[in-house]
Write an enzyme that holds these catalytic residues in place. Sequence first.
Site, mmCIF file in Angstrom:
data_model
loop_
_atom_site.group_PDB
_atom_site.id
_atom_site.type_symbol
_atom_site.label_atom_id
_atom_site.label_comp_id
_atom_site.label_asym_id
_atom_site.label_seq_id
_atom_site.Cartn_x
_atom_site.Cartn_y
_atom_site.Cartn_z
ATOM 1 N N ARG A 23 0.812 -1.223 0.000
ATOM 2 C CA ARG A 23 0.000 0.000 0.000
ATOM 3 C C ARG A 23 0.836 1.259 0.000
ATOM 4 O O ARG A 23 0.367 2.332 -0.351
ATOM 5 C CB ARG A 23 -0.905 0.031 1.230
ATOM 6 C CG ARG A 23 -1.885 -1.114 1.310
ATOM 7 C CD ARG A 23 -2.552 -1.169 2.676
ATOM 8 N NE ARG A 23 -1.523 -1.384 3.710
ATOM 9 C CZ ARG A 23 -1.666 -1.048 4.986
ATOM 10 N NH1 ARG A 23 -2.755 -0.465 5.413
ATOM 11 N NH2 ARG A 23 -0.702 -1.282 5.847
ATOM 12 N N ASP A 48 8.219 25.725 11.400
ATOM 13 C CA ASP A 48 8.487 24.769 10.326
ATOM 14 C C ASP A 48 8.613 25.544 9.027
ATOM 15 O O ASP A 48 7.841 26.471 8.776
ATOM 16 C CB ASP A 48 7.345 23.755 10.169
ATOM 17 C CG ASP A 48 7.391 22.636 11.195
ATOM 18 O OD1 ASP A 48 8.251 22.657 12.089
ATOM 19 O OD2 ASP A 48 6.547 21.722 11.099
ATOM 20 N N HIS A 62 23.860 29.006 5.387
ATOM 21 C CA HIS A 62 23.140 30.007 6.170
ATOM 22 C C HIS A 62 23.230 29.745 7.674
ATOM 23 O O HIS A 62 23.311 28.600 8.111
ATOM 24 C CB HIS A 62 21.648 29.995 5.801
ATOM 25 C CG HIS A 62 21.387 30.306 4.370
ATOM 26 N ND1 HIS A 62 20.276 29.846 3.712
ATOM 27 C CD2 HIS A 62 22.092 31.008 3.455
ATOM 28 C CE1 HIS A 62 20.302 30.264 2.462
ATOM 29 N NE2 HIS A 62 21.395 30.964 2.282
ATOM 30 N N LYS A 71 18.243 23.100 13.813
ATOM 31 C CA LYS A 71 17.364 22.690 12.716
ATOM 32 C C LYS A 71 17.296 21.176 12.642
ATOM 33 O O LYS A 71 18.318 20.495 12.768
ATOM 34 C CB LYS A 71 17.878 23.208 11.371
ATOM 35 C CG LYS A 71 17.908 24.713 11.247
ATOM 36 C CD LYS A 71 18.500 25.134 9.912
ATOM 37 C CE LYS A 71 18.581 26.649 9.804
ATOM 38 N NZ LYS A 71 19.216 27.059 8.549
ATOM 39 N N TYR A 131 12.031 21.690 7.211
ATOM 40 C CA TYR A 131 12.832 21.718 8.429
ATOM 41 C C TYR A 131 12.139 22.460 9.553
ATOM 42 O O TYR A 131 11.394 23.403 9.350
ATOM 43 C CB TYR A 131 14.233 22.264 8.191
ATOM 44 C CG TYR A 131 14.346 23.651 7.613
ATOM 45 C CD1 TYR A 131 14.693 24.734 8.400
ATOM 46 C CD2 TYR A 131 14.147 23.871 6.255
ATOM 47 C CE1 TYR A 131 14.830 26.000 7.869
ATOM 48 C CE2 TYR A 131 14.279 25.133 5.709
ATOM 49 C CZ TYR A 131 14.618 26.189 6.522
ATOM 50 O OH TYR A 131 14.747 27.444 5.987
ATOM 51 N N ASP A 168 23.473 34.431 -1.451
ATOM 52 C CA ASP A 168 24.445 33.339 -1.382
ATOM 53 C C ASP A 168 25.665 33.616 -2.245
ATOM 54 O O ASP A 168 26.784 33.255 -1.881
ATOM 55 C CB ASP A 168 23.792 32.012 -1.763
ATOM 56 C CG ASP A 168 22.765 31.579 -0.727
ATOM 57 O OD1 ASP A 168 22.861 32.040 0.429
ATOM 58 O OD2 ASP A 168 21.876 30.793 -1.059
#
Length: 181
Positions: A23, A48, A62, A71, A131, A168
Amino acid sequence: MKVVTTRLQDLLLIEPQVFGDARGFFFESFNQRKFAELTGVTLPFVQDNHSKSARNVLRGLHYQIQHAQGKLVRVTAGEVYDVVLDIRKSSPTFGQWEGFHLSGDNKRQVWIPPGFAHGFLVLSESAEFLYKTTDYWYPEHERSIRWDDPALGIEWPLIGEPVLSGKDAAGLPLAQAEVFP
């Protein structure tokens, strides 16, 4: 749930127990009591976050210099190469990194304590990344360490150039970044 220690102090890889049959599958992705018993981590999770990124998107490295976030990260669909960098000056593993393949298929999770920088590279056509954090996001305290800092020697499994945000692309080398005591 199986907790695997890593070579970086306090960083943990978590492999949930997955029950599968014709399943599909079922697994408990988070249980506060079990998490605390197995990891010793009792920090509360307050937020979250869920992102979706295309192939070759690289997010990170980061961290927040104030309101440091722990985290608990995982991938719900697709695959990423997840990188964690210890930026705690007092740690015996300061300046060292570790990488993990996280995917919707392997269902692995990584506990990243406060005091680490974090990033990931999307390896599949797209990936959904979920996360939990132990503190809220404060954009004024967010920092970015350069993903390709030669002093770190991170071995990203890149094919071509990564897709980066402006933030970044402007990340600082670890030697110039604000870090934790």
